[in-house]
Enzyme design. Sequence first.
Site, short mmCIF file in Angstrom:
data_model
loop_
_atom_site.label_atom_id
_atom_site.label_comp_id
_atom_site.label_asym_id
_atom_site.label_seq_id
_atom_site.Cartn_x
_atom_site.Cartn_y
_atom_site.Cartn_z
N HIS A 177 3.75 5.04 -0.33
CA HIS A 177 2.48 5.56 0.18
C HIS A 177 2.61 7.07 0.35
O HIS A 177 3.47 7.54 1.10
CB HIS A 177 2.11 4.89 1.50
CG HIS A 177 1.67 3.47 1.35
ND1 HIS A 177 1.94 2.49 2.28
CD2 HIS A 177 0.97 2.85 0.35
CE1 HIS A 177 1.42 1.34 1.87
NE2 HIS A 177 0.83 1.54 0.70
N ALA A 178 1.76 7.80 -0.32
CA ALA A 178 1.95 9.24 -0.52
C ALA A 178 2.08 10.03 0.77
O ALA A 178 2.90 10.94 0.89
CB ALA A 178 0.79 9.79 -1.36
N ARG A 179 1.26 9.69 1.77
CA ARG A 179 1.16 10.53 2.96
C ARG A 179 2.30 10.33 3.95
O ARG A 179 2.38 11.03 4.96
CB ARG A 179 -0.16 10.25 3.67
CG ARG A 179 -0.33 8.82 4.18
CD ARG A 179 -1.74 8.61 4.67
NE ARG A 179 -2.01 7.24 5.11
CZ ARG A 179 -3.21 6.82 5.49
NH1 ARG A 179 -4.22 7.67 5.46
NH2 ARG A 179 -3.41 5.58 5.87
N ASN A 252 1.47 -0.72 -2.72
CA ASN A 252 2.13 -1.80 -1.99
C ASN A 252 1.22 -3.01 -1.79
O ASN A 252 1.47 -3.84 -0.92
CB ASN A 252 2.67 -1.32 -0.65
CG ASN A 252 3.82 -2.18 -0.17
OD1 ASN A 252 4.67 -2.61 -0.95
ND2 ASN A 252 3.87 -2.47 1.13
N ARG A 253 0.18 -3.09 -2.61
CA ARG A 253 -0.62 -4.31 -2.74
C ARG A 253 -0.68 -4.75 -4.20
O ARG A 253 -1.41 -5.68 -4.53
CB ARG A 253 -2.05 -4.08 -2.22
CG ARG A 253 -2.17 -3.65 -0.77
CD ARG A 253 -1.76 -4.75 0.19
NE ARG A 253 -1.99 -4.35 1.58
CZ ARG A 253 -1.12 -3.65 2.32
NH1 ARG A 253 0.05 -3.29 1.79
NH2 ARG A 253 -1.39 -3.33 3.57
N HIS A 304 8.94 3.09 4.80
CA HIS A 304 7.55 3.46 5.08
C HIS A 304 7.51 4.21 6.42
O HIS A 304 8.50 4.30 7.13
CB HIS A 304 6.68 2.21 5.21
CG HIS A 304 6.42 1.48 3.94
ND1 HIS A 304 5.20 1.51 3.29
CD2 HIS A 304 7.22 0.69 3.18
CE1 HIS A 304 5.26 0.77 2.20
NE2 HIS A 304 6.48 0.25 2.11
N TYR A 356 0.70 -7.62 10.21
CA TYR A 356 -0.46 -8.37 9.76
C TYR A 356 -0.14 -9.02 8.43
O TYR A 356 0.86 -8.70 7.79
CB TYR A 356 -1.69 -7.46 9.62
CG TYR A 356 -1.42 -6.14 8.92
CD1 TYR A 356 -1.11 -6.07 7.57
CD2 TYR A 356 -1.46 -4.94 9.64
CE1 TYR A 356 -0.86 -4.87 6.94
CE2 TYR A 356 -1.21 -3.73 9.02
CZ TYR A 356 -0.91 -3.70 7.67
OH TYR A 356 -0.64 -2.50 7.06
N GLU A 378 9.62 0.80 8.86
CA GLU A 378 8.54 1.71 9.22
C GLU A 378 9.16 2.73 10.18
O GLU A 378 9.52 2.38 11.31
CB GLU A 378 7.38 0.98 9.90
CG GLU A 378 6.61 0.03 9.01
CD GLU A 378 5.54 0.70 8.17
OE1 GLU A 378 5.37 1.94 8.32
OE2 GLU A 378 4.87 0.01 7.39
#
EC number: 3.4.17.15
Length: 417
Positions: A177-179, A252-253, A304, A356, A378
């Site tokens: 995820h870029a950010r 990531n989906r 992440h 989730y 994370e």
Amino acid sequence: MRLTPLLVALFGYIYCQETFVGDQVLEVIPNDEEQIKTLLQLEAEEHLELDFWKSPSVPRQTVHVRVPFASIQDVKVFLESQGITYSIMIEDVQVLLDQEREEMLFNQQRERGTNFNFGAYHTLEEIYQEMDNLVAENPGLVSKVNIGSSFENRPMNVLKFSTGGDKPAIWLDAGIHAREWVTQATALWTANKIASDYGTDPAITSLLNTLDVFLLPVTNPDGYVFSQTSNRMWRKTRSKRSGSFCVGVDPNRNWDANFGGPGASSNPCSDSYHGPSPNSEVEVKSIVDFIKSHGKVKAFITLHSYSQLLMFPYGYKCAKPDDFNELDEVAQRAAQSLKRLHGTSYKVGPICSVIYQASGGSIDWAYDLGIKYSFAFELRDTGYYGFLLPAKQILPTAEETWLGLKTIMEHVRDHPY
């Protein structure tokens, strides 16, 4: 010397065209399933342009949402009308962005002619240059493997740490995820740590005498560049398809793990858009092809941010994996190792129960492929800064993460299968 506001503004104009002046990040606490349903409905209101940093999942678990300035009053009035508790977590997102840009520009000026600063955020070009430096400085241990190119034709370069021979391997990636900038920075620090300490640190030496390590510091290079040049909040890839004006897929989906199931969106404009088909994103397919062709990858670890979590499968379903007891025990020990350095606490468990339900994720794909030791970190923090973690926290984040990674790697070494 501090940079003048004019220089910071100029830097922002050149490197980050989209601004977030007056945007706020709210912390919302839903009390029950009905309030979660209400928040999910709010998330679907596209005209509000809400950016959920932490999505609604279970009652009394915090939700973080960036609200554009133009929508703030409407959102607050709505939450109050529904009796949903909220507080302001970040007063003005642009203030943090300006500070971040100032630090980057200051570091670029300071780094000229000096050593690479692992405690700073860097451009993709600077990261790739440092990867080349690591290879040049450690020719008997580190090599560069190109596994493909991104949608915009940027190289996907993996660092291979190996003492030779046909060994089982550990895969480690960051920045899907870029950010999530602290992940790319942590991965690069980790690469330097492995290279510099081999031969002197018994733990690293033992690991590399038994296993190879493949490390991909920037999994989503197009998105990373876009997050630095145009939109700091960008998450997805930058792929384009005819018939849609919205750009990118949530990488990531996009994995072949109950693709298109719960927790992924079929809306191309959503930040959680799963894409038209499994592995449609060349960045994902490049990793899939590499790992399948290697055939001896025994651990798959992805970095992440944020939330301080250490998770394992499953995400696409809430059933426990066959190896639950072992994975949970390893993750608990890794979290304890990490905590000893700076006291940073991590929550541990399967993705579905810790955050989730989310389909199409990388570690679910890896686990279903037969890679037993599949984990997702994370990293810092728990929301005070969110994705905008100050550069001064890079080194402590990387140092503590390494202790968790090393615990997992040592378990993989000691439990061959």
